[in-house]
Scaffold this motif. Sequence first.
Motif, PDB file in Angstrom:
ATOM      1  N   TRP A 165       0.830  -1.205   0.000  1.00 37.34           N
ATOM      2  CA  TRP A 165       0.000   0.000   0.000  1.00 37.34           C
ATOM      3  C   TRP A 165       0.868   1.259   0.000  1.00 37.34           C
ATOM      4  CZ3 TRP A 165      -0.895   3.567   4.148  1.00 37.34           C
ATOM      5  CH2 TRP A 165      -1.893   4.496   3.868  1.00 37.34           C
ATOM      6  N   LEU A 166       1.914   1.279   0.835  1.00 34.52           N
ATOM      7  CA  LEU A 166       2.816   2.422   0.866  1.00 34.52           C
ATOM      8  C   LEU A 166       3.542   2.607  -0.466  1.00 34.52           C
ATOM      9  CD1 LEU A 166       4.354   2.140   4.435  1.00 34.52           C
ATOM     10  CD2 LEU A 166       2.829   3.923   3.583  1.00 34.52           C
ATOM     11  N   PHE A 213       2.430   1.736  -3.452  1.00 35.92           N
ATOM     12  CA  PHE A 213       1.467   2.282  -4.412  1.00 35.92           C
ATOM     13  C   PHE A 213       1.193   3.759  -4.140  1.00 35.92           C
ATOM     14  CE2 PHE A 213       0.014  -2.161  -5.300  1.00 35.92           C
ATOM     15  CZ  PHE A 213       0.342  -2.148  -6.643  1.00 35.92           C
ATOM     16  N   MET A 214       1.175   4.158  -2.882  1.00 35.15           N
ATOM     17  CA  MET A 214       0.947   5.558  -2.543  1.00 35.15           C
ATOM     18  C   MET A 214       2.111   6.429  -3.043  1.00 35.15           C
ATOM     19  SD  MET A 214      -1.960   5.862  -1.047  1.00 35.15           S
ATOM     20  CE  MET A 214      -1.882   7.394  -0.173  1.00 35.15           C
ATOM     21  N   VAL A 215       3.336   5.980  -2.848  1.00 39.28           N
ATOM     22  CA  VAL A 215       4.501   6.751  -3.281  1.00 39.28           C
ATOM     23  C   VAL A 215       4.551   6.815  -4.803  1.00 39.28           C
ATOM     24  CG1 VAL A 215       7.029   6.769  -3.334  1.00 39.28           C
ATOM     25  CG2 VAL A 215       5.820   6.327  -1.195  1.00 39.28           C
ATOM     26  N   GLY A 240       2.079   6.434  -6.906  1.00 41.35           N
ATOM     27  CA  GLY A 240       0.956   7.241  -7.386  1.00 41.35           C
ATOM     28  C   GLY A 240       1.202   8.722  -7.231  1.00 41.35           C
ATOM     29  N   SER A 241       1.810   9.141  -6.135  1.00 40.53           N
ATOM     30  CA  SER A 241       2.073  10.571  -5.945  1.00 40.53           C
ATOM     31  C   SER A 241       3.134  11.063  -6.921  1.00 40.53           C
ATOM     32  CB  SER A 241       2.484  10.857  -4.516  1.00 40.53           C
ATOM     33  OG  SER A 241       3.716  10.228  -4.225  1.00 40.53           O
TER      34      SER A 241
END
Length: 60
Positions: free
Chosen positions: A13-14, A16-18, A20-21
Amino acid sequence: MFWKIVGALIVAWLAFMVIGSVVGFLVKALVWVAIIGGAVFLGSAAYGAIKGRKEPKRLP
């Protein structure tokens, strides 16, 4: 075993968050570069049309 799965999900999840940003920032930057480039192109085209030759070109 349960905590390994939960830990792997949190890490994924982390990640994908990085990712994606970063991708979102790059897309926004490219949009602004395209807008600025289009404005510069239109401005230079208008300047060239206004400052162009006053007399038409003639064949020799």
